[in-house]
Motif scaffolding. Structure first.
Motif: not given
Length: 269
Positions: A166-175
């Motif tokens: 998948x794409x590189x994602x920044x997850x706001x929960x864990x940052x």
């Protein structure tokens, strides 16, 4: 042009905790805008952000009409993008309420719902000791860590393209900024950059197989890497360990390559 890892040596990685907490809280504004305006997805990817190398910013998913809300990590500015127009709001010296008022006005002008008042489905760590005006240099370095992480993850996506990552994602929960490499429908390997958390008070790269495999007889990893078994299982490469190497980027890729093969072997037999 590759990110110059020499830029990551100062300030010391262990000095970035306050800057990381400030950026972590600020990135919740794009997350709130997504929660208020996008249809929820089962994996919460509607709240995720992507690193935009040209803008040196984390940008949220496109909202109705194409607007995107993001964060310039290095300058601690909210970003509102619509087409070719980009507007910014400097958060240094401003309260969260003022930032919310600015963002809500931008969203309202596009016929979108306000971000303020949107409840987050998770708790955030406190940032009482963090002072934005004192963290300018640290925020700039933190931004370079995200740029370096995004670059490495993109290289790995190309290397393992047969797995259809998948794409590189920044997850706001864990940052964290991460990519998932599926081995099959039930097994995968996640690789990412965390700017720091309760496990390491500095940026670190990680590789984590899923589901967690048998961890008996773990092999030694190349210099810069170590195994982590408390709270989660995986290989980690803390910033201070990497920067002690003559070529931190090359060393990181060696650690991730060794851990990837070990994780794939443990998951698939």
């Amino acid at each position: 042009m590759q990110v110059a890892w020499s830029l990551l040596r100062t300030p010391e990685p262990t000095a970035l905790a306050a800057a990381r907490l400030l950026a972590h809280r600020a990135v919740q504004w794009p997350a709130r805008a997504a929660l208020a305006n996008l249809k929820p997805l089962p994996d919460d990817s509607h709240t995720s952000l992507a690193w935009n190398a040209e803008m040196a910013a984390l940008l949220g998913q496109p909202l109705q009409g194409g607007a995107r809300v993001g964060l310039h990590v290095g300058t601690h500015e909210l970003v509102f993008v619509k087409g070719r127009k980009t507007e910014t709001y400097a958060m240094i010296g401003r309260s969260e309420g003022e930032a919310g008022t600015w963002l809500d006005a931008k969203l309202a002008a596009e016929g979108l719902k306000p971000a303020s008042g949107t409840k987050l489905p998770y708790e955030l760590p406190p940032a009482l000791f963090a002072r934005p005006a004192q963290e300018v240099k640290n925020l700039a370095t933190l931004s370079v860590w995200f740029a370096a992480g995004a670059e490495v993850l993109e290289e790995l996506r190309t290397k393992h393209k047969r797995l259809k990552p998948g794409p590189a994602r920044c997850w706001p929960h864990h940052f964290d900024l991460a990519v998932l490499f599926p081995l099959d429908k039930a097994r995968s390997i996640g690789i990412g950059l965390s700017p720091g958390d309760e496990y390491y008070a500095q940026p670190y790269f990680y590789l984590s197989p899923y589901p967690a495999p048998d961890t008996a007889n773990l092999p030694a990893l190349p210099p810069g890497g170590r195994w982590h078994t408390k709270g989660f299982f995986g290989a980690v490469a803390p910033a201070t360990d990497l920067l002690a190497l003559q070529d931190p980027r090359a060393g990181l890729l060696e650690v991730l390559a060794a851990a990837f093969e070990d994780g794939r072997r443990r998951l698939t037999g």
